[in-house]
Design a protein around this motif. Structure first.
Motif, PDB file in Angstrom:
ATOM      1  N   SER A  99       0.771  -1.398   0.061  1.00 34.66           N
ATOM      2  CA  SER A  99       0.225   0.163   0.128  1.00 34.66           C
ATOM      3  C   SER A  99       0.941   1.321   0.010  1.00 34.66           C
ATOM      4  CB  SER A  99      -0.962   0.000   1.163  1.00 34.66           C
ATOM      5  OG  SER A  99      -1.636   1.206   1.262  1.00 34.66           O
ATOM      6  N   ASP A 100       0.430   2.138  -0.802  1.00 39.14           N
ATOM      7  CA  ASP A 100       1.303   3.686  -0.803  1.00 39.14           C
ATOM      8  C   ASP A 100       0.410   4.405   0.307  1.00 39.14           C
ATOM      9  OD1 ASP A 100       2.263   2.471  -2.985  1.00 39.14           O
ATOM     10  OD2 ASP A 100       0.582   3.241  -4.225  1.00 39.14           O
ATOM     11  N   LYS A 101      -0.453   3.847   0.894  1.00 43.97           N
ATOM     12  CA  LYS A 101      -0.800   4.609   2.135  1.00 43.97           C
ATOM     13  C   LYS A 101      -0.838   3.714   3.324  1.00 43.97           C
ATOM     14  CE  LYS A 101      -4.855   6.764   4.747  1.00 43.97           C
ATOM     15  NZ  LYS A 101      -6.410   6.707   4.777  1.00 43.97           N
ATOM     16  N   PRO A 102      -0.115   4.121   4.497  1.00 45.59           N
ATOM     17  CA  PRO A 102       0.300   3.142   5.434  1.00 45.59           C
ATOM     18  C   PRO A 102      -0.982   3.074   6.268  1.00 45.59           C
ATOM     19  CG  PRO A 102       1.034   5.569   6.007  1.00 45.59           C
ATOM     20  CD  PRO A 102       0.858   5.410   4.583  1.00 45.59           C
ATOM     21  N   MET A 103      -0.869   1.872   6.867  1.00 43.94           N
ATOM     22  CA  MET A 103      -2.281   1.404   7.870  1.00 43.94           C
ATOM     23  C   MET A 103      -1.804   2.493   9.290  1.00 43.94           C
ATOM     24  SD  MET A 103      -3.105  -2.617   7.309  1.00 43.94           S
ATOM     25  CE  MET A 103      -4.489  -2.363   8.204  1.00 43.94           C
ATOM     26  N   SER A 104      -3.110   2.733   9.863  1.00 46.81           N
ATOM     27  CA  SER A 104      -2.836   3.395  10.852  1.00 46.81           C
ATOM     28  C   SER A 104      -2.437   2.334  12.065  1.00 46.81           C
ATOM     29  CB  SER A 104      -4.426   4.236  11.214  1.00 46.81           C
ATOM     30  OG  SER A 104      -5.133   2.969  11.831  1.00 46.81           O
ATOM     31  N   ASP A 105      -1.802   3.174  13.205  1.00 48.57           N
ATOM     32  CA  ASP A 105      -1.701   2.312  14.429  1.00 48.57           C
ATOM     33  C   ASP A 105      -2.450   1.429  14.942  1.00 48.57           C
ATOM     34  OD1 ASP A 105       1.001   3.686  13.944  1.00 48.57           O
ATOM     35  OD2 ASP A 105       0.574   4.939  15.753  1.00 48.57           O
ATOM     36  N   ALA A 106      -3.976   1.929  15.014  1.00 50.00           N
ATOM     37  CA  ALA A 106      -4.734   1.440  15.518  1.00 50.00           C
ATOM     38  C   ALA A 106      -5.278   0.109  14.669  1.00 50.00           C
ATOM     39  CB  ALA A 106      -6.170   2.256  15.670  1.00 50.00           C
ATOM     40  N   ASP A 107      -5.367   0.416  13.231  1.00 45.02           N
ATOM     41  CA  ASP A 107      -5.788  -0.638  12.503  1.00 45.02           C
ATOM     42  C   ASP A 107      -4.628  -2.001  12.476  1.00 45.02           C
ATOM     43  OD1 ASP A 107      -8.133   0.044  11.750  1.00 45.02           O
ATOM     44  OD2 ASP A 107      -7.342   1.099   9.819  1.00 45.02           O
ATOM     45  N   LEU A 108      -3.511  -1.465  12.450  1.00 43.96           N
ATOM     46  CA  LEU A 108      -2.343  -2.357  12.568  1.00 43.96           C
ATOM     47  C   LEU A 108      -2.439  -3.405  13.727  1.00 43.96           C
ATOM     48  CD1 LEU A 108       0.929  -0.382  11.520  1.00 43.96           C
ATOM     49  CD2 LEU A 108      -0.251  -2.153  10.210  1.00 43.96           C
ATOM     50  N   GLU A 109      -2.592  -2.772  14.930  1.00 41.36           N
ATOM     51  CA  GLU A 109      -2.824  -3.524  16.316  1.00 41.36           C
ATOM     52  C   GLU A 109      -4.080  -4.407  16.224  1.00 41.36           C
ATOM     53  OE1 GLU A 109      -2.977  -2.688  21.029  1.00 41.36           O
ATOM     54  OE2 GLU A 109      -2.458  -0.917  19.702  1.00 41.36           O
ATOM     55  N   LYS A 110      -5.061  -3.680  15.822  1.00 40.79           N
ATOM     56  CA  LYS A 110      -6.428  -4.532  15.577  1.00 40.79           C
ATOM     57  C   LYS A 110      -6.268  -5.843  15.020  1.00 40.79           C
ATOM     58  CE  LYS A 110     -11.165  -3.909  13.808  1.00 40.79           C
ATOM     59  NZ  LYS A 110     -12.176  -3.114  13.154  1.00 40.79           N
ATOM     60  N   ASN A 111      -5.480  -5.718  13.751  1.00 39.72           N
ATOM     61  CA  ASN A 111      -5.670  -6.909  12.874  1.00 39.72           C
ATOM     62  C   ASN A 111      -4.321  -7.755  13.080  1.00 39.72           C
ATOM     63  OD1 ASN A 111      -8.084  -6.451  11.032  1.00 39.72           O
ATOM     64  ND2 ASN A 111      -7.020  -4.355  10.990  1.00 39.72           N
ATOM     65  N   GLY A 112      -3.396  -7.384  13.853  1.00 37.62           N
ATOM     66  CA  GLY A 112      -2.270  -7.974  14.228  1.00 37.62           C
ATOM     67  C   GLY A 112      -1.327  -8.100  12.738  1.00 37.62           C
ATOM     68  N   ILE A 113      -1.100  -6.891  12.271  1.00 34.35           N
ATOM     69  CA  ILE A 113      -0.543  -6.815  11.091  1.00 34.35           C
ATOM     70  C   ILE A 113       0.986  -5.768  11.435  1.00 34.35           C
ATOM     71  CG2 ILE A 113      -0.411  -5.629   8.775  1.00 34.35           C
ATOM     72  CD1 ILE A 113      -3.567  -6.629   8.428  1.00 34.35           C
ATOM     73  N   LYS A 348      18.363  -2.224   7.534  1.00 32.30           N
ATOM     74  CA  LYS A 348      18.766  -2.934   8.752  1.00 32.30           C
ATOM     75  C   LYS A 348      17.608  -2.519   9.991  1.00 32.30           C
ATOM     76  CE  LYS A 348      23.782  -2.751   7.457  1.00 32.30           C
ATOM     77  NZ  LYS A 348      25.051  -2.166   7.595  1.00 32.30           N
ATOM     78  N   VAL A 349      17.386  -1.344   9.808  1.00 30.72           N
ATOM     79  CA  VAL A 349      16.335  -1.237  10.983  1.00 30.72           C
ATOM     80  C   VAL A 349      15.089  -1.921  10.753  1.00 30.72           C
ATOM     81  CG1 VAL A 349      14.784   0.575  11.931  1.00 30.72           C
ATOM     82  CG2 VAL A 349      17.113   1.272  11.572  1.00 30.72           C
ATOM     83  N   VAL A 350      14.656  -1.974   9.576  1.00 29.05           N
ATOM     84  CA  VAL A 350      13.342  -2.944   9.198  1.00 29.05           C
ATOM     85  C   VAL A 350      13.645  -4.135   9.562  1.00 29.05           C
ATOM     86  CG1 VAL A 350      11.971  -3.663   7.096  1.00 29.05           C
ATOM     87  CG2 VAL A 350      12.689  -1.331   7.265  1.00 29.05           C
ATOM     88  N   GLU A 351      14.611  -4.786   9.185  1.00 24.57           N
ATOM     89  CA  GLU A 351      14.899  -6.160   9.377  1.00 24.57           C
ATOM     90  C   GLU A 351      15.121  -6.476  11.008  1.00 24.57           C
ATOM     91  OE1 GLU A 351      18.302  -8.055   6.953  1.00 24.57           O
ATOM     92  OE2 GLU A 351      17.629  -6.718   5.392  1.00 24.57           O
ATOM     93  N   GLU A 352      15.773  -5.599  11.414  1.00 31.30           N
ATOM     94  CA  GLU A 352      15.756  -5.597  13.025  1.00 31.30           C
ATOM     95  C   GLU A 352      14.490  -5.624  13.646  1.00 31.30           C
ATOM     96  OE1 GLU A 352      17.772  -6.422  16.358  1.00 31.30           O
ATOM     97  OE2 GLU A 352      18.716  -6.120  14.256  1.00 31.30           O
ATOM     98  N   SER A 353      13.535  -4.948  13.022  1.00 34.70           N
ATOM     99  CA  SER A 353      11.921  -4.959  13.262  1.00 34.70           C
ATOM    100  C   SER A 353      11.403  -6.228  13.263  1.00 34.70           C
ATOM    101  CB  SER A 353      11.160  -3.838  12.965  1.00 34.70           C
ATOM    102  OG  SER A 353      10.972  -4.109  11.326  1.00 34.70           O
ATOM    103  N   TRP A 354      11.698  -7.175  12.361  1.00 29.41           N
ATOM    104  CA  TRP A 354      11.112  -8.190  11.865  1.00 29.41           C
ATOM    105  C   TRP A 354      11.287  -9.132  13.179  1.00 29.41           C
ATOM    106  CZ3 TRP A 354      13.452  -9.104   6.295  1.00 29.41           C
ATOM    107  CH2 TRP A 354      12.782  -8.174   5.383  1.00 29.41           C
ATOM    108  N   LYS A 355      12.400  -9.184  13.794  1.00 24.72           N
ATOM    109  CA  LYS A 355      12.582 -10.067  14.809  1.00 24.72           C
ATOM    110  C   LYS A 355      11.693  -9.927  15.904  1.00 24.72           C
ATOM    111  CE  LYS A 355      17.655  -9.727  14.585  1.00 24.72           C
ATOM    112  NZ  LYS A 355      19.146  -9.498  15.287  1.00 24.72           N
ATOM    113  N   LYS A 356      11.283  -8.762  16.287  1.00 21.52           N
ATOM    114  CA  LYS A 356      10.111  -8.480  17.062  1.00 21.52           C
ATOM    115  C   LYS A 356       8.637  -8.707  16.575  1.00 21.52           C
ATOM    116  CE  LYS A 356       8.806  -4.128  17.594  1.00 21.52           C
ATOM    117  NZ  LYS A 356       7.349  -4.036  17.165  1.00 21.52           N
ATOM    118  N   ASP A 357       8.313  -8.404  15.386  1.00 20.19           N
ATOM    119  CA  ASP A 357       7.055  -8.616  14.751  1.00 20.19           C
ATOM    120  C   ASP A 357       6.920 -10.132  14.474  1.00 20.19           C
ATOM    121  OD1 ASP A 357       6.386  -5.906  15.123  1.00 20.19           O
ATOM    122  OD2 ASP A 357       7.236  -5.096  13.284  1.00 20.19           O
ATOM    123  N   PHE A 358       7.922 -10.545  13.692  1.00 17.61           N
ATOM    124  CA  PHE A 358       7.486 -11.953  13.109  1.00 17.61           C
ATOM    125  C   PHE A 358       8.515 -12.994  13.755  1.00 17.61           C
ATOM    126  CE2 PHE A 358       7.412  -8.770   9.697  1.00 17.61           C
ATOM    127  CZ  PHE A 358       6.151  -8.711   9.522  1.00 17.61           C
ATOM    128  N   GLY A 359       9.332 -12.639  14.691  1.00 19.09           N
ATOM    129  CA  GLY A 359      10.121 -13.744  15.341  1.00 19.09           C
ATOM    130  C   GLY A 359      11.331 -14.347  14.646  1.00 19.09           C
TER     131      GLY A 359
END
Length: 361
Positions: A99-113, A348-359
């Motif tokens: 998506s060229d529009k980011p999802m909101s924090d609330a929608d990300l949390e609500k849907n586990g995305i 590198k910052v993104v891939e570091e976030s994968w550890k937290k988000d996707f294990g």
């Protein structure tokens, strides 16, 4: 294509062979069928599907081609628009959305995305005006918003002529073309117009789909490009690579610094240079109308969206392998198509976030 294989003997008559021979041939045929079936399942297990942004489609297609050549794994992507891509992800019919529009924090949390940036680039104003070559026309934010508000209706309007004193403009009616589908390109374009025009902000606003005051719709960046190419007097907005591929007119723009600049990798990079991805929560950052003398005013990014805990973890893992490969190996393809790759430091910052988000490890 593999034809159906049956584990049954294919002799004209059972008298043709002995029981031992029959058993050997039958077992051999079944083993062959089982091996081919297993190979087929193994090959398809790594295939991943995605859908969404048409902005990223040209470069994502190129990456998928290179990734298949390198790994023999297939990435199938449908350029259906950001809104439709998100819907398919929420319906769980695809592995990833774009998506060229980011999802909101609330929608990300609500849907586990989780979401992360994959590419940046430029949205340009495309046109089909008789006698006006690509890159010859100059526009600014106010004039552009007045065109899309329906206040400027002819190509030889005084406001356009003032910006283009050396260009011979015809007295042709302006035909506004907009995205008919829910689109992140529309979000970024209308976000820019809302920033430069209080009237636009008040009357229309910014979203993936808006109530356009004038004009008619076309589906996808592909449809917009084709429609502009075929419609005399038309104007629209589209990702830069579609303009290049379809050989249609594109306008120079007067940016926030008051400088007239052309769309290019250099001006897209100047706009994105202010993007502080590392400190943006959920990588939510819009880069339209950025300061700087060389900044392209309608710059945009695309985010990838993935479930944190999907039903099929193997598919997610394969998708992340593809995006890691794209960060590391896809930069040349991206720049050749006039996209701005995500910098190594951000990757590198993104891939570091994968550890937290996707294990991931």
């Amino acid at each position: 294509y593999l034809a159906p294989i049956s584990c049954s003997p294919s002799f004209h008559s059972l008298e043709e062979v002995s029981p031992i021979m029959l058993n050997q041939k039958f077992r051999s045929l079944c083993l062959t069928a089982g091996f081919i079936a297993a190979m087929s399942v193994s090959a398809s297990a790594a295939d991943i599907t995605g859908a969404g942004s048409s902005f990223i489609a040209p470069v994502l297609s190129k990456w998928a081609e290179g990734y298949k050549a390198a790994t023999n794994n297939v990435v199938n992507y449908q350029s259906v628009g950001s809104g439709a891509g998100i819907k398919q992800l929420l319906d769980k019919t695809i592995v990833f959305g774009a998506s060229d529009k980011p999802m909101s924090d609330a929608d990300l949390e609500k849907n586990g995305i989780a979401q992360f940036p994959m590419i940046s680039g430029g949205i340009v104003v495309s046109y089909n005006v008789e006698g006006v070559k690509p890159g010859e026309l100059v526009l600014d934010g106010k004039t552009l918003s007045d065109i899309f508000l329906g206040k400027i209706t002819k190509w030889d309007d005084a406001a356009i002529k003032a910006l283009n004193p050396e260009v011979k403009l015809p007295s042709t009616a302006i035909s506004v073309v907009y995205r008919a589908d829910s689109s992140g390109t529309t979000f970024n374009f209308t976000d820019y117009l809302a920033k430069v025009s209080p009237e636009w902000k008040e009357k229309v606003g910014s979203n993936t789909a808006v109530e356009w005051p004038v004009g008619f719709g076309a589906k996808g960046s592909e449809g917009v490009s084709t429609t502009v190419n075929q419609t005399a007097g038309s104007i629209s907005y589209v990702e830069y690579s579609y303009v290049v591929a379809n050989h249609i007119g594109f306008a120079k723009m007067k940016n926030a610094a008051g400088k007239v600049i052309e769309p290019s990798l250099e001006t897209f990079k100047a706009a994105a240079s202010n993007a502080d991805w590392a400190h943006a929560k959920n990588f939510n950052l819009i880069i339209t109308n950025q300061p700087g003398e060389k900044s392209w005013p309608i710059a945009a990014s695309t985010w990838v969206l993935l479930y944190k805990k999907p039903a099929d973890a193997a598919k997610n893992e394969e998708a992340l392998k593809f995006f890691k490969w794209s960060y590391e190996k896809g930069q040349k393809d991206a720049t050749e198509l006039s996209y701005l790759p995500i910098p190594d430091s951000v990757a590198k910052v993104v891939e570091e976030s994968w550890k937290k988000d996707f294990g991931t490890k």
